[in-house]
Design an enzyme around this catalytic site. Structure first.
Site, mmCIF file in Angstrom:
data_model
loop_
_atom_site.group_PDB
_atom_site.id
_atom_site.type_symbol
_atom_site.label_atom_id
_atom_site.label_comp_id
_atom_site.label_asym_id
_atom_site.label_seq_id
_atom_site.Cartn_x
_atom_site.Cartn_y
_atom_site.Cartn_z
ATOM 1 N N GLN A 150 -0.409 16.409 2.604
ATOM 2 C CA GLN A 150 1.002 16.528 2.964
ATOM 3 C C GLN A 150 1.911 16.522 1.756
ATOM 4 O O GLN A 150 3.072 16.936 1.853
ATOM 5 C CB GLN A 150 1.400 15.403 3.914
ATOM 6 C CG GLN A 150 1.431 14.015 3.291
ATOM 7 C CD GLN A 150 1.713 12.930 4.315
ATOM 8 O OE1 GLN A 150 0.850 12.578 5.114
ATOM 9 N NE2 GLN A 150 2.931 12.406 4.293
ATOM 10 N N CYS A 156 3.474 13.207 7.858
ATOM 11 C CA CYS A 156 2.198 12.831 8.462
ATOM 12 C C CYS A 156 2.200 13.085 9.968
ATOM 13 O O CYS A 156 1.154 13.396 10.556
ATOM 14 C CB CYS A 156 1.880 11.375 8.176
ATOM 15 S SG CYS A 156 2.953 10.197 9.037
ATOM 16 N N HIS A 295 2.294 5.717 9.864
ATOM 17 C CA HIS A 295 1.442 6.808 9.405
ATOM 18 C C HIS A 295 0.608 7.351 10.554
ATOM 19 O O HIS A 295 0.005 6.596 11.318
ATOM 20 C CB HIS A 295 0.524 6.312 8.290
ATOM 21 C CG HIS A 295 -0.170 7.402 7.537
ATOM 22 N ND1 HIS A 295 0.442 8.567 7.170
ATOM 23 C CD2 HIS A 295 -1.449 7.498 7.095
ATOM 24 C CE1 HIS A 295 -0.419 9.339 6.511
ATOM 25 N NE2 HIS A 295 -1.578 8.717 6.465
#
Length: 352
Positions: A150, A156, A295
């Site tokens: 990323q 994410c 995340h």
């Protein structure tokens, strides 16, 4: 790409010598380094390897101090790992020069969606519970795309979503493995904030309504741009019919889903320093918080290593992070870090 910033018209050569001399002197005095592994030369190698650029000499020294501190932490942790006192090994990676307050916004925003917004997993998902395999790895079945990166973008939420979609495009639709476009989510999901974060749940809802492009048609650029979904063929890709959610009481339930249905997207506490420094082994840390979801990743299997049960997890920080882009997260350890608290499964519209 230059290693250091040149100020006014002074030569880079002189500045490099000054900086390297200063760093070497600090290391020799023991101000930052604990072991031979933490040397000025190692920091210079780190800068080159990860193409680091700093805005000023002041930032250079500040980043160097952070690197040396993390290097010392990693060295001490790995000494305990070698003695069998830790279950995982740490390593130097792209985050080694990060500050404490940079640990670390990776993209998943605090959830605001209704817990009952999506359908729960149907009971017939669990009919095979008496035949549970001891180990599952969907990579070996050709249902997991290569690890992606990323980069310097808090996206994410898009990568965790596409990881699950890509796997189920193979499993449910019986199609070839296909890289899907995170950029189409980054640019076009108006309920998220591009590189400033988003929600995995919103990304799935976007795909259910609009579809998603292929990576080859709409490649990732690390920055949010204008939406080109119509031009890049988002609607050409099969849409998902519904999103199933799981909030399980037992990890065995998630094992059944992963074993008999396939990979799932989930959200995790990605702000812990030890998580950023992970290299190999079974990850477990006392400061990983069950209620902090920063995340998004994908669980693609499970197994046991050296007597430690684990979840096999695909991350989006590149092949050089962790165990070739993957991490093994502790399983059957009192729902470590709340791993079973928020699971998403895409269900494609399968033509009969």
């Amino acid at each position: 790409m230059p290693l250091y910033i040149c100020i006014l018209n002074r030569t880079c050569f002189k500045m490099k010598l000054l900086l390297l001399f200063t760093v070497a002197s600090l290391c020799a005095l023991g101000s930052f380094a604990k072991a031979n592994e933490c040397r000025a030369q190692q920091f210079v190698h780190f800068i080159r390897k990860y193409n680091k650029e700093y805005s000023s000499p002041a930032e250079f020294f500040s980043r160097m101090r952070a690197y040396m501190r993390h290097c010392r932490e990693i060295y001490e942790h790995n000494e305990r790992y070698e003695k069998g006192l830790e279950t995982f090994e740490k390593g130097i990676n792209q985050f080694a020069d990060s500050y404490e307050d940079e640990r670390y916004f990776t993209g998943e925003l605090p959830a605001t969606d209704d817990p009952e917004e999506f359908e729960n997993l149907p009971s017939d998902f669990f009919r095979n519970k008496y035949y549970m395999p001891k180990e599952v790895d969907w990579r070996k079945r050709g249902a997991v795309t290569p690890v992606k990166d990323q980069g310097p973008c808090a996206s994410c939420w898009a990568f965790g979503t596409t990881a699950a979609l890509e796997s189920h495009y193979v499993i449910q639709m019986k199609n070839n493995l296909t890289d899907l476009s995170e950029q189409s989510l980054l640019d076009c999901d108006t309920h998220s904030f591009g590189c400033n974060g988003g929600l995995t749940s919103n990304a799935f809802k976007f795909v259910a309504k609009h579809g998603i492009a292929r990576e080859v048609d709409y490649p990732y650029t690390h920055v949010k741009g204008p939406c080109q979904c119509k031009e890049k063929g988002c609607s050409d890709h099969p849409k998902i019919g519904k999103i199933l959610q799981g909030r399980f009481r037992k990890e065995e339930t998630l094992m059944e889903v992963v074993a008999f249905f396939g990979p799932v997207a989930f959200v995790f506490d990605g702000s812990v320093a030890s998580f950023l420094q992970y290299k190999k082994g079974v990850y477990s840390a006392s400061d990983c918080r069950a209620n902090t979801k920063s995340h998004s990743m994908a669980i693609v299997g499970y197994g046991t290593e050296n007597g430690q049960d684990y979840w096999l997890v695909k991350n989006s920080w590149g092949y050089g992070w962790g165990d070739k882009g993957y991490i093994k997260i502790a399983r059957n350890k009192n729902n470590f870090c709340g791993v079973i608290n928020k699971i998403f499964l895409p269900v494609y519209k399968v033509k009969h």
